[in-house]
Design an enzyme around this catalytic site. Structure first.
Site, PDB file in Angstrom:
ATOM      1  N   ASN A 138       0.829  -1.028  -0.154  1.00  0.00           N
ATOM      2  CA  ASN A 138       0.189  -0.001  -0.119  1.00  0.00           C
ATOM      3  C   ASN A 138       1.043   1.130   0.098  1.00  0.00           C
ATOM      4  O   ASN A 138       1.464   1.660   0.950  1.00  0.00           O
ATOM      5  CB  ASN A 138      -0.942   0.048   1.310  1.00  0.00           C
ATOM      6  CG  ASN A 138      -1.696   1.302   1.312  1.00  0.00           C
ATOM      7  OD1 ASN A 138      -1.888   1.806   0.420  1.00  0.00           O
ATOM      8  ND2 ASN A 138      -2.292   1.303   2.644  1.00  0.00           N
ATOM      9  N   LYS A 166       0.335   4.354  -0.293  1.00  0.00           N
ATOM     10  CA  LYS A 166      -0.273   5.486   0.252  1.00  0.00           C
ATOM     11  C   LYS A 166      -0.195   6.714  -0.727  1.00  0.00           C
ATOM     12  O   LYS A 166      -0.216   6.507  -1.988  1.00  0.00           O
ATOM     13  CB  LYS A 166       0.020   5.789   1.659  1.00  0.00           C
ATOM     14  CG  LYS A 166      -0.173   4.438   2.646  1.00  0.00           C
ATOM     15  CD  LYS A 166       0.208   4.674   3.978  1.00  0.00           C
ATOM     16  CE  LYS A 166       0.023   3.199   4.759  1.00  0.00           C
ATOM     17  NZ  LYS A 166       0.120   3.504   6.088  1.00  0.00           N
ATOM     18  N   HIS A 210      -9.472   1.021   5.039  1.00  0.00           N
ATOM     19  CA  HIS A 210      -8.038   1.376   5.732  1.00  0.00           C
ATOM     20  C   HIS A 210      -8.132   1.993   6.789  1.00  0.00           C
ATOM     21  O   HIS A 210      -9.066   3.180   6.636  1.00  0.00           O
ATOM     22  CB  HIS A 210      -7.108   1.727   4.546  1.00  0.00           C
ATOM     23  CG  HIS A 210      -5.847   1.912   5.208  1.00  0.00           C
ATOM     24  ND1 HIS A 210      -5.133   3.081   5.859  1.00  0.00           N
ATOM     25  CD2 HIS A 210      -4.545   0.811   4.946  1.00  0.00           C
ATOM     26  CE1 HIS A 210      -3.952   2.650   6.055  1.00  0.00           C
ATOM     27  NE2 HIS A 210      -3.757   1.363   5.881  1.00  0.00           N
ATOM     28  N   GLU A 246      -6.586   4.690   7.638  1.00  0.00           N
ATOM     29  CA  GLU A 246      -6.481   6.097   7.536  1.00  0.00           C
ATOM     30  C   GLU A 246      -7.792   6.885   6.733  1.00  0.00           C
ATOM     31  O   GLU A 246      -8.023   7.687   7.051  1.00  0.00           O
ATOM     32  CB  GLU A 246      -5.229   6.278   6.398  1.00  0.00           C
ATOM     33  CG  GLU A 246      -3.887   6.250   7.619  1.00  0.00           C
ATOM     34  CD  GLU A 246      -2.766   5.696   6.694  1.00  0.00           C
ATOM     35  OE1 GLU A 246      -2.769   5.598   5.397  1.00  0.00           O
ATOM     36  OE2 GLU A 246      -1.891   5.013   7.349  1.00  0.00           O
ATOM     37  N   GLU A 297      -5.375  -4.970  10.609  1.00  0.00           N
ATOM     38  CA  GLU A 297      -4.256  -3.907  10.930  1.00  0.00           C
ATOM     39  C   GLU A 297      -4.609  -3.338  11.958  1.00  0.00           C
ATOM     40  O   GLU A 297      -5.340  -2.407  12.099  1.00  0.00           O
ATOM     41  CB  GLU A 297      -4.143  -3.289   9.587  1.00  0.00           C
ATOM     42  CG  GLU A 297      -3.797  -3.682   8.262  1.00  0.00           C
ATOM     43  CD  GLU A 297      -3.218  -2.688   7.423  1.00  0.00           C
ATOM     44  OE1 GLU A 297      -2.199  -2.728   6.847  1.00  0.00           O
ATOM     45  OE2 GLU A 297      -4.070  -1.647   7.018  1.00  0.00           O
ATOM     46  N   GLY A 319       2.699   2.214  10.707  1.00  0.00           N
ATOM     47  CA  GLY A 319       3.333   3.203  10.651  1.00  0.00           C
ATOM     48  C   GLY A 319       4.208   3.673  11.696  1.00  0.00           C
ATOM     49  O   GLY A 319       4.935   4.537  11.934  1.00  0.00           O
ATOM     50  N   SER A 351       3.394  -2.083  10.253  1.00  0.00           N
ATOM     51  CA  SER A 351       4.864  -2.173  10.619  1.00  0.00           C
ATOM     52  C   SER A 351       5.818  -3.367  10.194  1.00  0.00           C
ATOM     53  O   SER A 351       6.634  -3.862  10.862  1.00  0.00           O
ATOM     54  CB  SER A 351       5.309  -1.824  11.986  1.00  0.00           C
ATOM     55  OG  SER A 351       4.871  -0.375  12.122  1.00  0.00           O
TER      56      SER A 351
HETATM   57  P1  PGA Z   1       2.812   0.135   7.383  1.00  0.00           P
HETATM   58  O1  PGA Z   1       1.422   0.347   6.908  1.00  0.00           O
HETATM   59  O2  PGA Z   1       3.318  -1.042   6.986  1.00  0.00           O
HETATM   60  O3  PGA Z   1       3.545   1.342   7.076  1.00  0.00           O
HETATM   61  O4  PGA Z   1       2.813   0.146   9.065  1.00  0.00           O
HETATM   62  C1  PGA Z   1       0.666  -0.502   6.824  1.00  0.00           C
HETATM   63  C2  PGA Z   1      -0.894   0.019   6.152  1.00  0.00           C
HETATM   64  O5  PGA Z   1      -1.054   0.953   6.542  1.00  0.00           O
HETATM   65  O6  PGA Z   1      -1.442  -0.624   5.146  1.00  0.00           O
END
Ligand code: PGA
Length: 256
Positions: free
Chosen positions: A10, A12, A96, A98, A168, A174, A213
């Protein structure tokens, strides 16, 4: 685990069209064991068409990060499913963290997207996960149950070839902090139970990815964890070496 692990990146809001095309071009040449993991790139909307073109004739998949459920209309800034389909992609990330927490998408709003995407023949990568407050309050499973039952409300059946779920934990996205093996085992088992309670057939086979992460240092332990069928990766999917290492690690768990 399902026979073929899934590694979805992903991106983003990262990479221009040019950056994205050159990135997937490099990875296409570097990943040798192409048959041992399903790799899916989810770039921003602007790069979708060019990336699908770059990957034509390969096993790599391409997905969008969001979509609107309406077919067309006065929805400034939104993208319809037909628009996505016209690029040639196969997957769409929905729900997601976000989108839920930064853009305020509700379970019912996500549910409308799930229905529209499934009706179109695209495959949703449906994301769920608890916040740190939820976890501290012991509400993790209740939250997952709510997100799944509302998100998948109104579906008569579930097809394991046409649905991917990504667990997640919001506090792991992140942050550099991953869920522990015990936490992942418990969450993935609960997702399976919730799905089995909702759908008679195929619920057990729906792939459940872990996200939060994931990197080349923790991928081996996480992919070995019971109930984990692959990863949804943010930060580490933007770096060629990290992403290729993760694909290599995950490919070792292919049960052909
Ligand atoms: P990350 O993000 O691997 O940077 O923690 C995962 C995601 O948001 O799908």
């Amino acid at each position: 685990m399902n026979s073929k692990p899934i590694v979805a990146g992903n991106w983003k809001m990262h990479k221009t069209v040019q950056d994205g095309v050159s990135f997937v071009g490099e990875i296409k040449n570097r990943v040798l064991d192409k048959a041992k993991a399903k790799v899916i790139f989810c770039p921003p909307f602007t790069a979708l068409f060019s990336i699908v073109e770059t990957l034509k004739g390969t096993d790599f998949g391409v997905g969008a990060q969001n979509v609107h459920f309406e077919a067309q209309g006065a929805f400034t800034g939104e993208i319809s499913i037909e628009m996505l389909k016209s690029t040639g992609l196969d997957y769409v990330i929905l729900g997601h963290s976000e989108r839920r927490h930064v853009f305020g998408e509700s379970d019912t709003f996500i549910n409308r997207k799930i229905h529209a995407v499934l009706n179109s023949g695209l495959v949703p990568i449906f994301c769920i996960g608890e916040t740190l407050d939820d976890r501290k309050a012991g509400r993790t499973i209740v939250v997952l149950e709510g997100q799944i039952t509302l998100g998948l409300d109104g579906l008569d059946s579930i097809d394991h070839n046409r649905m991917i779920i990504a667990y997640e934990p919001v506090w792991a996205i992140g942050t550099g902090e991953t869920a522990s093996v015990e936490q992942v085992v418990e969450a993935h088992a609960s997702v399976k139970d919730i799905l089995s309670g909702m759908f008679e057939e195929n619920a057990n086979e729906v792939p459940i990815l872990y996200g939060g992460s994931v990197n080349e240092n923790n991928a081996a332990e996480l992919i070995e964890t019971k109930g984990v069928d692959g990863f949804l990766i943010g930060g580490a999917s933007l770096k060629e070496d990290s992403f290729c290492s993760i694909i290599e690690i995950v490919s070792k768990f292919y049960k052909g």
